[in-house]
Scaffold this active site. Structure first.
Site, short mmCIF file in Angstrom:
data_model
loop_
_atom_site.label_atom_id
_atom_site.label_comp_id
_atom_site.label_asym_id
_atom_site.label_seq_id
_atom_site.Cartn_x
_atom_site.Cartn_y
_atom_site.Cartn_z
CG HIS A 1 28.16 32.93 35.93
ND1 HIS A 1 28.63 33.69 34.90
CD2 HIS A 1 28.85 31.76 35.88
CE1 HIS A 1 29.55 33.00 34.23
NE2 HIS A 1 29.70 31.84 34.80
CB SER B 1 32.84 29.90 35.43
OG SER B 1 31.47 29.58 35.29
CB ALA B 2 33.23 24.96 35.84
N GLY C 1 33.04 26.20 32.19
CA GLY C 1 32.31 25.33 31.28
C GLY C 1 31.29 24.56 32.10
CD GLU D 1 27.91 37.29 34.79
OE1 GLU D 1 27.55 38.27 34.13
OE2 GLU D 1 27.92 36.12 34.35
#
Lengths: 237, 237
Positions: free
Chosen positions: A159, A122-123, A90, A193
């Site tokens: 990413h 991700s985060a 997020g 990714e």
């Protein structure tokens, strides 16, 4: 023994949620059924409960249970007592803001040092880095500190891609990362990714769907690192 | 009377540096030859001197002179005494870090209130906003504060586009900006490339090459605002 699984991303446009990562998460968590504590703090446009429900389905399909940290009165205690921890993607600034406000950094680190499995995407993978410095996210809130867990001795750009939008004057990803290299010392890796980094004790592995990861060097001598075991101690310029 | 010119961008790929913005800058500065003080703090991959030389050429072509703030021993005094101020693009976090370290925010604001012309592009336009919150840049350093000059009652997202890279799982620009709207109250405008906002006293104008700008609303009722005069007081939802 330290055990971390740091995924670049949860989803790609053409596949169902977590489709690419599920085999790796399942393997990482092992056969025994676990109850995973989930940190949904990076979620902004959906509620913590909605986010937790979505991720719970993924873990249930792998034979594990999952509860959200927001369901506990004392988030520190929840971390002290959990079997495994998952930190979702997020907005990284929002995630760091809430981790620091709730004073969870040290608690998470002492559990990781004691062998509790940590999963992030991700985060949630940015969180394991020394600093917030290489997130792609927008600074929609100001966290008290840019310090992360520091569980890996390098920064991740998740990413990672250097594709850009044709005809657009904004910076490319590589231009942004090059700026980082001018002002900071900590090594930097672009994690594409459908790639992840697994840490088992002092062993590091790049896994995923066959992509290399890109080690950035301030002298411009960047290097593509193939899947398999790697050693950050060998990255000196 | 307050005078600000806030450009989305300096360059677009197919045209020479500042080609699109020069007529607007020239008109804004007027006929009388001025010596502009330039703030190159957002520049990271080139030196402050190199950056200043590049921008000086543009201003010379318009019949004005330009000096870099880094050439002065006392940057506060340089701002107190300058005829006009230009704040260049680059990394917004680096720019905010150095503006706050050198305690220049209040000094710049008091000069703007007294009628000194302020020009900014990209990161330099973000500086005029209430907060750092809506920059596209990477947080390669941690500024002491996310507070900007607050010279306009709304946030800008410069280089605004919602184009995205095909097949990529990262957030689109609109997804990032929607996250901002969930957590913050200050209104938000997406300023497309080759667009600028001019402020003359309490009058606001959108100028450029004919693009609208996009007003984001937290209820999803976004609005395209055409070139010409506009009034942020009319933006209530």
């Amino acid at each position: 023994m330290k055990k971390l699984l740091l995924l670049s991303n949860s989803s790609i446009p053409s596949e169902s949620y977590f489709n690419w990562g599920k085999p790796f998460l399942k393997d990482f968590l092992g056969e025994e059924r676990k109850t995973v504590l989930f940190v949904p703090y990076a979620g902004v446009t959906m509620s913590f409960s909605e986010y937790t429900e979505t991720v719970k389905k993924v873990y249930n399909e792998m034979g594990h249970d999952l509860v959200g940290i927001h369901e506990f009165d004392d988030p520190q205690k929840a971390i002290e007592e959990c079997e495994a921890l998952a930190v979702g993607g997020g907005n990284t600034f929002r995630l760091f803001q809430l981790l620091h406000e709730n004073e969870l950094i040290e608690t998470i680190n002492s559990r990781i040092e004691a062998g509790m499995p940590y999963m992030g995407w991700s985060a949630g993978s940015n969180t394991a880095c020394p600093f917030l410095f290489t997130t792609n996210d927008m600074p929609i809130v100001q966290p008290k500190s840019f310090n992360g867990l520091g569980q890996i001795p390098f920064q991740l750009n998740v990413h990672y891609t250097n594709a850009s939008i044709p005809g657009h004057g904004g910076e490319t990803r590589d231009m942004r990362l090059t700026e980082y290299l001018v002002l900071q010392e900590t090594p930097l890796v672009g994690l594409r990714e459908c790639s992840l980094i697994e840490i088992q004790g002092d062993q590091y592995y790049l896994k995923g769907r066959g992509n290399t990861m890109k080690l950035f060097r301030s002298n411009g001598n960047h290097q593509e690192i193939p899947e398999g075991r790697f050693d950050p101690a060998e990255w000196a310029e």
